[in-house]
Design a protein around this motif. Structure first.
Motif, mmCIF file in Angstrom:
data_model
loop_
_atom_site.group_PDB
_atom_site.id
_atom_site.type_symbol
_atom_site.label_atom_id
_atom_site.label_comp_id
_atom_site.label_asym_id
_atom_site.label_seq_id
_atom_site.Cartn_x
_atom_site.Cartn_y
_atom_site.Cartn_z
ATOM 1 N N LEU A 179 -6.707 8.808 -16.254
ATOM 2 C CA LEU A 179 -7.495 9.110 -15.137
ATOM 3 C C LEU A 179 -7.236 8.106 -14.260
ATOM 4 N N VAL A 180 -7.070 8.107 -12.938
ATOM 5 C CA VAL A 180 -7.047 7.121 -11.731
ATOM 6 C C VAL A 180 -8.170 7.345 -11.118
ATOM 7 N N ALA A 181 -8.465 8.484 -10.553
ATOM 8 C CA ALA A 181 -9.645 8.928 -9.764
ATOM 9 C C ALA A 181 -9.776 10.320 -9.566
ATOM 10 N N ASP A 182 -11.180 10.693 -9.099
ATOM 11 C CA ASP A 182 -11.379 12.207 -8.829
ATOM 12 C C ASP A 182 -12.630 12.116 -7.879
ATOM 13 N N ILE A 183 -12.700 13.379 -7.318
ATOM 14 C CA ILE A 183 -13.777 13.739 -6.315
ATOM 15 C C ILE A 183 -14.225 15.156 -6.405
ATOM 16 N N THR A 184 -15.360 15.493 -6.433
ATOM 17 C CA THR A 184 -15.861 16.851 -6.541
ATOM 18 C C THR A 184 -15.776 17.386 -5.028
ATOM 19 N N PHE A 185 -15.982 18.743 -5.117
ATOM 20 C CA PHE A 185 -16.246 19.296 -3.889
ATOM 21 C C PHE A 185 -17.312 18.721 -2.812
ATOM 22 N N ALA A 186 -18.419 18.348 -3.368
ATOM 23 C CA ALA A 186 -19.516 17.787 -2.655
ATOM 24 C C ALA A 186 -19.209 16.067 -2.187
ATOM 25 N N ILE A 234 -9.836 7.513 -2.727
ATOM 26 C CA ILE A 234 -9.639 9.044 -2.933
ATOM 27 C C ILE A 234 -10.634 9.563 -1.940
ATOM 28 N N SER A 235 -10.209 10.551 -1.272
ATOM 29 C CA SER A 235 -10.778 11.416 -0.448
ATOM 30 C C SER A 235 -10.301 12.892 -0.042
ATOM 31 N N ARG A 236 -10.921 13.672 0.197
ATOM 32 C CA ARG A 236 -10.688 15.092 0.304
ATOM 33 C C ARG A 236 -10.920 15.722 1.635
ATOM 34 N N ASP A 237 -10.248 16.604 1.914
ATOM 35 C CA ASP A 237 -10.476 17.411 3.369
ATOM 36 C C ASP A 237 -10.585 18.899 2.673
ATOM 37 N N ASN A 238 -11.930 19.454 2.663
ATOM 38 C CA ASN A 238 -12.113 20.840 2.257
ATOM 39 C C ASN A 238 -11.524 21.766 3.059
ATOM 40 N N ALA A 239 -11.301 21.632 4.434
ATOM 41 C CA ALA A 239 -10.814 22.505 5.284
ATOM 42 C C ALA A 239 -9.512 22.736 5.079
ATOM 43 N N SER A 277 0.867 -1.213 -0.081
ATOM 44 C CA SER A 277 0.085 -0.026 0.124
ATOM 45 C C SER A 277 0.939 1.144 -0.134
ATOM 46 N N LEU A 278 0.358 2.271 -0.748
ATOM 47 C CA LEU A 278 1.011 3.469 -0.651
ATOM 48 C C LEU A 278 -0.176 4.605 -0.521
ATOM 49 N N ARG A 279 0.155 5.891 0.136
ATOM 50 C CA ARG A 279 -0.909 6.900 0.058
ATOM 51 C C ARG A 279 -0.330 8.149 -0.450
ATOM 52 N N LEU A 280 -1.097 8.797 -1.384
ATOM 53 C CA LEU A 280 -0.485 10.119 -2.129
ATOM 54 C C LEU A 280 -1.422 11.286 -1.470
ATOM 55 N N SER A 281 -0.796 12.314 -1.335
ATOM 56 C CA SER A 281 -1.315 13.484 -0.616
ATOM 57 C C SER A 281 -1.151 14.574 -1.678
ATOM 58 N N CYS A 282 -2.167 15.457 -1.776
ATOM 59 C CA CYS A 282 -2.021 16.676 -2.684
ATOM 60 C C CYS A 282 -2.703 17.807 -1.876
ATOM 61 N N ALA A 283 -1.815 18.900 -1.760
ATOM 62 C CA ALA A 283 -2.295 20.200 -1.021
ATOM 63 C C ALA A 283 -2.679 21.255 -1.984
ATOM 64 N N ALA A 284 -3.468 21.722 -2.001
ATOM 65 C CA ALA A 284 -3.960 22.972 -2.770
ATOM 66 C C ALA A 284 -4.090 24.288 -2.561
ATOM 67 N N SER A 285 -3.767 25.313 -3.165
ATOM 68 C CA SER A 285 -4.031 26.746 -2.746
ATOM 69 C C SER A 285 -5.603 27.134 -3.412
ATOM 70 N N GLY A 286 -5.904 28.144 -3.094
ATOM 71 C CA GLY A 286 -7.040 28.797 -4.052
ATOM 72 C C GLY A 286 -8.373 28.233 -3.383
ATOM 73 N N SER A 287 -9.371 28.388 -4.230
ATOM 74 C CA SER A 287 -10.713 27.871 -3.789
ATOM 75 C C SER A 287 -11.031 26.626 -3.714
ATOM 76 N N ILE A 288 -12.101 26.083 -2.771
ATOM 77 C CA ILE A 288 -12.108 24.632 -2.591
ATOM 78 C C ILE A 288 -13.424 24.187 -3.666
ATOM 79 N N PHE A 289 -13.984 24.954 -4.145
ATOM 80 C CA PHE A 289 -15.076 24.789 -5.082
ATOM 81 C C PHE A 289 -14.551 24.107 -6.560
ATOM 82 N N ASN A 290 -13.911 23.015 -6.441
ATOM 83 C CA ASN A 290 -13.422 22.352 -7.623
ATOM 84 C C ASN A 290 -13.450 20.772 -7.506
#
Length: 114
Positions: free
Chosen positions: A45-52, A67-72, A17-30
């Motif tokens: 494409l491997v996977a994607d996730i909307t704001f919702a 795939i998961s996301r933390d909007n905060a 197993s491995l875990r990739l993380s990506c931190a973004a700047s800017g708006s979270i509505f993406n």
């Protein structure tokens, strides 16, 4: 200008197993996600996730990757389990804004080999 900073990746044995993380700047509505590109192949494409929180996966990774996301924190994570040699590729984080503008991370190498 949106910036994406990736972390994770590396060398792992098949079945690991491995875990990739990506931190973004800017708006979270993406939409955020991951593409990958293996040598001699097109980026896919491997996977994607909307704001919702709506997710989408490539058939080849369904049931193994999450795939998961933390909007905060403005981060997206890709948990990769039961890795196979064919998962070896450079993985790129991406972000698509509601304006359709798209941004890319620098890429991180994932190698699955015994």
């Amino acid at each position: 200008q949106v910036q994406l900073v990736e972390s994770g990746g590396g060398l792992v044995q098949p079945g690991g197993s491995l875990r990739l993380s990506c931190a973004a700047s800017g708006s979270i509505f993406n939409t955020m996600g991951w593409y990958r590109q293996a040598p001699g192949k097109q980026r896919e494409l491997v996977a994607d996730i909307t704001f919702a929180g709506t997710t989408n996966y490539a058939d080849s990774v369904k049931g193994r990757f999450t795939i998961s996301r933390d909007n905060a924190k403005k981060t997206v994570n890709l948990q990769m389990n039961s890795l196979k040699p064919e998962d070896t590729a450079v993985y790129y984080c991406y972000l698509e804004e509601i304006t359709r503008a798209t941004y890319w991370g620098q890429g991180t190498q994932v190698t699955v080999s015994s």
